[in-house]
Motif scaffolding. Sequence first.
Motif, mmCIF file in Angstrom:
data_model
loop_
_atom_site.group_PDB
_atom_site.id
_atom_site.type_symbol
_atom_site.label_atom_id
_atom_site.label_comp_id
_atom_site.label_asym_id
_atom_site.label_seq_id
_atom_site.Cartn_x
_atom_site.Cartn_y
_atom_site.Cartn_z
ATOM 1 N N PRO A 197 0.708 -1.228 -0.078
ATOM 2 C CA PRO A 197 0.040 -0.209 0.078
ATOM 3 C C PRO A 197 0.771 1.198 -0.149
ATOM 4 C CG PRO A 197 0.042 -0.847 2.178
ATOM 5 C CD PRO A 197 0.683 -1.616 1.269
ATOM 6 N N CYS A 198 0.432 2.222 -0.662
ATOM 7 C CA CYS A 198 1.042 3.431 -0.634
ATOM 8 C C CYS A 198 0.551 4.525 0.202
ATOM 9 C CB CYS A 198 0.831 4.012 -2.234
ATOM 10 S SG CYS A 198 1.942 3.151 -3.388
ATOM 11 N N ASN A 199 -0.845 4.530 0.642
ATOM 12 C CA ASN A 199 -1.520 5.100 1.439
ATOM 13 C C ASN A 199 -2.375 4.226 2.418
ATOM 14 O OD1 ASN A 199 -3.127 4.658 -0.856
ATOM 15 N ND2 ASN A 199 -4.706 5.992 0.204
ATOM 16 N N ASN A 200 -2.261 4.480 3.672
ATOM 17 C CA ASN A 200 -3.317 3.993 4.684
ATOM 18 C C ASN A 200 -4.355 4.547 5.104
ATOM 19 O OD1 ASN A 200 -2.114 1.171 5.360
ATOM 20 N ND2 ASN A 200 -0.300 2.287 5.575
ATOM 21 N N LYS A 201 -4.839 5.817 4.446
ATOM 22 C CA LYS A 201 -6.035 6.588 4.593
ATOM 23 C C LYS A 201 -6.442 6.898 3.285
ATOM 24 C CE LYS A 201 -7.447 10.806 7.153
ATOM 25 N NZ LYS A 201 -6.907 11.894 7.829
ATOM 26 N N PRO A 202 -7.496 6.721 3.096
ATOM 27 C CA PRO A 202 -8.406 6.739 1.563
ATOM 28 C C PRO A 202 -7.837 8.376 1.042
ATOM 29 C CG PRO A 202 -9.780 5.661 2.804
ATOM 30 C CD PRO A 202 -8.704 6.071 3.851
ATOM 31 N N VAL A 203 -7.559 8.498 -0.092
ATOM 32 C CA VAL A 203 -7.367 9.920 -0.640
ATOM 33 C C VAL A 203 -8.350 9.907 -1.971
ATOM 34 C CG1 VAL A 203 -5.074 9.949 0.122
ATOM 35 C CG2 VAL A 203 -5.360 8.952 -1.889
ATOM 36 N N LYS A 204 -8.358 11.371 -2.218
ATOM 37 C CA LYS A 204 -8.961 11.926 -3.503
ATOM 38 C C LYS A 204 -7.985 11.448 -4.675
ATOM 39 C CE LYS A 204 -12.770 12.552 -1.169
ATOM 40 N NZ LYS A 204 -14.074 11.347 -1.349
ATOM 41 N N GLN A 205 -8.501 12.070 -5.935
ATOM 42 C CA GLN A 205 -7.631 11.841 -7.066
ATOM 43 C C GLN A 205 -6.435 12.621 -6.886
ATOM 44 O OE1 GLN A 205 -11.323 12.425 -9.675
ATOM 45 N NE2 GLN A 205 -9.894 11.303 -11.025
ATOM 46 N N THR A 206 -5.200 12.073 -7.589
ATOM 47 C CA THR A 206 -4.070 12.783 -7.506
ATOM 48 C C THR A 206 -3.495 12.569 -6.162
ATOM 49 O OG1 THR A 206 -4.509 14.282 -9.224
ATOM 50 C CG2 THR A 206 -2.451 14.546 -8.112
ATOM 51 N N PHE A 207 -2.432 11.717 -6.119
ATOM 52 C CA PHE A 207 -1.620 11.423 -4.950
ATOM 53 C C PHE A 207 -0.147 11.194 -5.170
ATOM 54 C CE2 PHE A 207 -0.351 8.586 -1.598
ATOM 55 C CZ PHE A 207 -0.556 9.375 -0.239
ATOM 56 N N VAL A 208 0.570 11.747 -4.188
ATOM 57 C CA VAL A 208 2.109 11.657 -4.288
ATOM 58 C C VAL A 208 2.564 10.612 -3.577
ATOM 59 C CG1 VAL A 208 4.559 12.642 -4.216
ATOM 60 C CG2 VAL A 208 2.438 14.091 -4.564
ATOM 61 N N CYS A 209 3.137 9.213 -4.057
ATOM 62 C CA CYS A 209 3.504 8.182 -3.448
ATOM 63 C C CYS A 209 5.098 8.407 -2.824
ATOM 64 C CB CYS A 209 3.447 6.936 -4.269
ATOM 65 S SG CYS A 209 1.596 6.593 -4.794
ATOM 66 N N HIS A 210 5.266 8.260 -1.757
ATOM 67 C CA HIS A 210 6.681 8.521 -1.334
ATOM 68 C C HIS A 210 7.247 7.089 -0.888
ATOM 69 C CE1 HIS A 210 7.193 12.908 -1.326
ATOM 70 N NE2 HIS A 210 5.734 12.878 -1.390
ATOM 71 N N GLY A 211 8.524 6.981 -0.447
ATOM 72 C CA GLY A 211 9.031 5.929 0.274
ATOM 73 C C GLY A 211 9.301 4.824 -0.873
ATOM 74 N N LEU A 212 9.610 5.129 -2.219
ATOM 75 C CA LEU A 212 9.931 4.206 -3.220
ATOM 76 C C LEU A 212 11.504 4.269 -3.389
ATOM 77 C CD1 LEU A 212 7.352 5.350 -5.908
ATOM 78 C CD2 LEU A 212 7.120 3.870 -4.045
ATOM 79 N N VAL A 213 12.115 3.137 -3.915
ATOM 80 C CA VAL A 213 13.396 3.073 -4.058
ATOM 81 C C VAL A 213 14.084 3.405 -5.393
ATOM 82 C CG1 VAL A 213 15.561 1.272 -4.175
ATOM 83 C CG2 VAL A 213 13.214 0.749 -2.595
ATOM 84 N N THR A 214 14.885 4.253 -5.114
ATOM 85 C CA THR A 214 15.459 4.940 -6.508
ATOM 86 C C THR A 214 16.057 4.180 -7.401
ATOM 87 O OG1 THR A 214 16.175 6.803 -5.184
ATOM 88 C CG2 THR A 214 17.100 6.741 -7.489
ATOM 89 N N GLY A 215 15.616 4.148 -8.916
ATOM 90 C CA GLY A 215 16.105 3.192 -9.748
ATOM 91 C C GLY A 215 15.300 1.956 -10.031
ATOM 92 N N HIS A 216 14.469 1.473 -8.960
ATOM 93 C CA HIS A 216 13.534 0.502 -9.159
ATOM 94 C C HIS A 216 12.211 0.801 -10.352
ATOM 95 C CE1 HIS A 216 14.713 -2.237 -5.516
ATOM 96 N NE2 HIS A 216 15.775 -1.710 -6.212
ATOM 97 N N ASN A 217 11.978 -0.187 -10.967
ATOM 98 C CA ASN A 217 10.697 -0.003 -11.872
ATOM 99 C C ASN A 217 9.439 -0.555 -11.338
ATOM 100 O OD1 ASN A 217 9.755 0.557 -14.522
ATOM 101 N ND2 ASN A 217 10.311 -1.539 -15.299
ATOM 102 N N TYR A 218 8.583 0.498 -11.071
ATOM 103 C CA TYR A 218 7.411 0.062 -10.307
ATOM 104 C C TYR A 218 6.124 0.266 -11.226
ATOM 105 C CZ TYR A 218 9.585 0.720 -5.733
ATOM 106 O OH TYR A 218 10.372 0.546 -4.978
ATOM 107 N N VAL A 219 5.004 -0.730 -11.020
ATOM 108 C CA VAL A 219 3.647 -0.369 -11.639
ATOM 109 C C VAL A 219 2.712 -0.155 -10.468
ATOM 110 C CG1 VAL A 219 4.299 -1.800 -13.580
ATOM 111 C CG2 VAL A 219 3.515 -2.821 -11.707
#
Length: 1425
Positions: free
Chosen positions: A614-636
């Motif tokens: 999960p990128c967020n543990n509290k529901p959000v509306k449209q458009t969200f900034v997902c933090h805490g990712l690993v630099t250089g990794h390929n995500y979907v």
Amino acid sequence: QQEKQQQQHHFESSYYLSTKSSVSQQAFSASKTTSKLSPLPKTTKRTYLAMDKDKEVIGYVVPVFRALMEAQEDDVTEEGINYVAMRNLFVREAREAVEVKVEKKTRTKHVRESAERLELGKTFRKKMNPDSLTHRPEFIVKPRGQTVLEGKTVKLHCTVAGWPKPRIAYKNNVLIDAKAHPEKYTAESSYNMHSLEIKCDFLDTAQYCASALNVKGEASSVATVVIKGFCSEYGVTFEATIIDKFDVAFGSEGETLSLGCTVVIYPTVKKYQPEVVWYRDVPLKPSKWVHTHWSGERAILTLTHLNKEDEGMYTLRVNTKSGFETFSAYVFVRAEVELEGVPVAPLDVRCHDANKDYVVVTWKQPAVEGSSPILGYYIDCEVGTHHWAQCNDAPVKYARFPVTGLVEGRSYTFRVRALNLAGVSRPSRVSEAVVAMDPSDRARLRGPSAPWTGMIKFTEEDSTGVIPGEPTDVVVTEATKSYVVLAWKPPVQRGHEGVMYFIEKRISGTDAWQRVNTGMPVKSPRYALFDLAEGKSYSFRVRSCNSAGVGEPSEPTEEITVGDILLPSAPGAPVVIRNTDTSVVVTWKASKDVKHLAGYYIESSVVGTDVWMPCNNKPVKQTFVCHGLVTGHNYVFRVKAVNAAGYSQSSPHSDAVVVQPAIQPTAVTLQEALKDYMVLGWTPPADNGGADVRGYFVDYRTVKGGVFGKWHEMNHQALPTASYKAENLKENVFYQFRVRAMNMAGVSKPSLPSATLECKEWTITVPAPVGLYVLEVRDTSAVVLWEPPLFDGRSPVNGYYLDLKEASAGEGGWKAVHEKTNKSKYMKVTQLTAGASYVFRVRAQNLAGVGKPSAVLGPIVAQTRPTKEIYVDVDDNGKISMVFECSEMTEGSQFVWYKNYQEMTDTSRLTIVSEKGSRATFNSPSLEDLGTFSCMVTNTDGISSSYTLTEELLRLLDLSHKHKFPIPFKSEMAMELLEKGRVRFWTQLEKFTSACQVEYVFNDAIIEDGKKYSMNFNKSTGVIEMFMDSLEVTDEGTFTFNLVDGKAKGTTSLVLIGEFKELQRKSEFERAEWVRKQPHFVEYLNFAVTPECDVLLKCKIGNIKPATEIVWSKDCIEITEEDEEAAKIEKLDGELLFNIGKWVIKQEKKKEKERKKPSAEDAHQPPRPKISKKDMGVYDVFLKDERGKDKSSFNLTDAYQAVMNELFRVINSSSEIQVLSTESGIILSSNVVYYDENLRVGWLHRESKIAASERVKSGVTGEQLWLKINEPTEKDKGKYSMDIFDGKDGVKRVFDLTGKWDEAFEEFQRLAAAIAERRARVVGGLPDVVAIQEGKSLNLTGNVWGEPTPEVSWTKNDRELVSDEHYKLKFEHGKFASITIAAVTTADSGKYALVVKNKYGKEAGEFTVSVYNPEEEESKEDKRE
């Protein structure tokens, strides 16, 4: 008298109960601090204060059972008049517990009792106030608030009455001691008049309190003093700067997290403090979960015991008198589980619609369901201290549940737990406390208290009571699969007694009403019904009841069907935009037609792992900034929506994205400098992360002696362009600068610092352009744009030069794109290499010359993206539009149109409509609209396209005119097949004039009436026709009739593409059916080349009779039997042949007739070429008899090159190179079927062309191609190649002589030696010089040798001699050759030679003959003497 005493006692008792039985002030103050309502032990003194969710006192709450218990518990329990009033409002059911005497009195008796009460009151007041002269202080004149300017004096006045004389004190947060600060304060008192004089500065703005005190009590009054000087209009402006900012934070449930920032206020003013407020969507108030601290310099927010509810965007806002400053960052809370596989705890538990015995509890589903889907939820309520009771036996699936059976007046809190196959989650954070009470009573408690009237009056109701009326407005507020909630309004007619309610239901289609709550009526006008049959329809109604009976039922509700709440639909595929090296921005299309949407959860997965986090543990509306990712990794990423019914299906996966910084400006350079400012420029980010750059922020720092200072912000508002004028700098001071870019995702990391720059005045002659960027990148082209220099230099800029180089090339790789000056601020670069990376720069020019280059733009990869280009469309109404479509738009993307790469602000020429694509329609097209139109899509990775409108506009205007003024067609163009395979194209006009003209067009080329086409326009019927004898391969395309009739124009077309082959087949079939009945060609005349390289014209004929006449012709001239060409014609089994290369001698037949031997002149000439240009022409074959005729033609002039190509193809099938040794050298040769003079043959030795010489020669003998090497040596070893080229195609033969050199060379030497022995030669007998006297005879004999016997000849001065009377030549025995010259004369002098030769060689024995006359010799001697 006794009656008087009883009345007095009754009055005193009532007075005591109503006045002395009030809650003491101390108890009230203490109760204000109570934070939570819960059952209390009997030994604890109870409080009757009701509080709202902000812990503010809103009134008294006294449940029935408590009121009865307390009334009996202690005679000294105090009851206030307000309490009694509230009790009567809340507890009508307990009214029978209070005994009230009711007596009937006459008016006279009532007046007498009133007078006695007044007299008794005077006596009572005397007892209560034994000293009527003393009284507490009282402000007769209160101090008034004032507003003055800084530096002025303000004086506060007040008049105070009281005995004993009160003392006056002044406070301003702290006690003011006027005697200790005489320079600041002056206090005066005269009788009851008091004053305080203050010499003001702007720190004296405050509330001033004047307090009066004596032995009877205290009184106070407040006045506000405002000192002007804080606001900017009075010369002071405060600037707040937030530094040492907190970053995006991560915490786990149960931890404590602190956020902090340092705040700098300028100018620094002693004792002045800004207002510091923390936000998470709304301002945060201190609580047991939230603690704030402000030290005067640092603001700190502490979150104790984190929960998922604490996740969100936290904002620090610093308010000053001149404005405010904010900073925000996101806080993520990681969910914790006690057992692996169980769900995460629900969140955001709230209470709604609370009533006397009912409340609705809602919550939000967690982001992680665990190892299996969530089966349901348990709701717990807290009754008492730390005692939790489960409200539902079976888990509920919906995130909303009505809790019933509450005890009126009691306080409750709730929590929720989730359940799946692995177990039960941890409980959620508890809800805010809620009191079970009537909402109307709650509203009254929030209002102001009724004033004290001094008397309580009781009235009596009819003992028989009033049956309540029917409730109104019965509605179904919620209907789910599990329950239905009803709501209604209480009846208007209900008397003074409380009412309760019975609920009845009826299944649709029946008349029977069934009571739901048979055991106990409900008190609240809300009720939840459970255990209804899913899928059935119900109606409901409500009855009111009290002690008097049950009232009439309400109007029934509309039928409602019990069923599931619809789950939300899956959101659209997310679009991921790069942000920083550890975060991305995710946007998506909202779910359609969803009710009660709680928000969305975003999940991420590293490509190839299939593990979703999960990128967020509290529901959000449209458009969200997902933090805490690993630099250089390929995500979907994927998204799911959530509402009260549960989760939606996950959205489609996003495109994979590598986490890396999205936007970062580069190349910060100095563009201009003066004494106190510098102009900076920089290169925009190469990748905008999928969203347009909205602006830039510039930071600076000083550099002194190699020591770097701190970074400071230069601009608080985002800069729209990639340049900035940094002002208020210090001359001769060194600075460094860096730039950050901003888009919808946030602010990027700063660029690398610039070089250390000195602030001093420049004297640059030509400045550099700035702000380079690129559009319309394609495989072979790109458009480069730039902004002019920020200043002109010594003279205005009059042009630009654009340079480019490949990114991998060095500084020497720069080259100019154009030679002449470009006056525009853009240029299209062409002839790029697809896939290559380029960098660009621009130089400006003025009268002083060409300046230094701009900052480098790039690298830019020349690669066409999968996007559509702008195209022009003319609609049915004749409107001309340019259309640009884009399938890669994101949220917030817009189409922006430019003309000549300048944004169009004047919309009078174009009307632009943007929906799925963008359409720019010309309002009044004319030559003014010529130019380059381009369109760019914002919030994308530079998607753009352009269209150059040239004189093509005239064609578009013509087409527009046709659409505006069309010629009506009765039928559009059609096609039909006729007899003989003929094709007819036709159309018919509905309305036209005699001036109507038709233009016939095929594939945009005008065709005319002739051999292939025949046209007809019947103006009486309006039919337009065009005929073709047959359909050929070249006829595939579009046939068009263009009509012009005055101003009106019309066009009709028929496209023969795709179905053409089928139509051609049908046409040929119709023709075949026709020709099957007459002589015809089965195969039409064509050419062929045989393996022997004979060029034939041939055709196949059918249905031929002996009487059928066959005629050949060339260039319309018939070939008769007497013609030479007739011998080339043959007929074999239904096939006619014409051998073009067959050699025929004209004289042959003539000589045979004459039976004469041909002379040398008539001898056979060498064979003629197989084909030559003399053979070009048009060959025809005619078939004709009484049944009909047919014709076939072949144009050899047009097909000559094709014939030659086929001929050369056969010729080029040469043999491999062979080697042959001779007595003179080595010969390399290859044989061809036929040699043509147009063939070019080249020989190469070791890949180098061989030059012709005496030793090495090449040539052709018949069909043999050879290379002769005379007297070969070691240097002649190696690889030999023979190239045969016909001008179009070629063949190459390769032979390596090295491998066969020894064998070939030995054979050559052997043959040479053998030949040397047999070669003809002169072996002796001849002198070198012969001198003979004139008149004598000369006889010479030479010996010769050779095998076979050589041929012998004699020459004189290189001319062969013939044996006659003067020269007698003899050759005897094959060995002796003699010459006899009879009676030599001086004419016989000369150079003679005996020449011998055989097949192995030739040799000449030379000698000189000198004839002299003795007499002439003597005369010559005499002359000498």
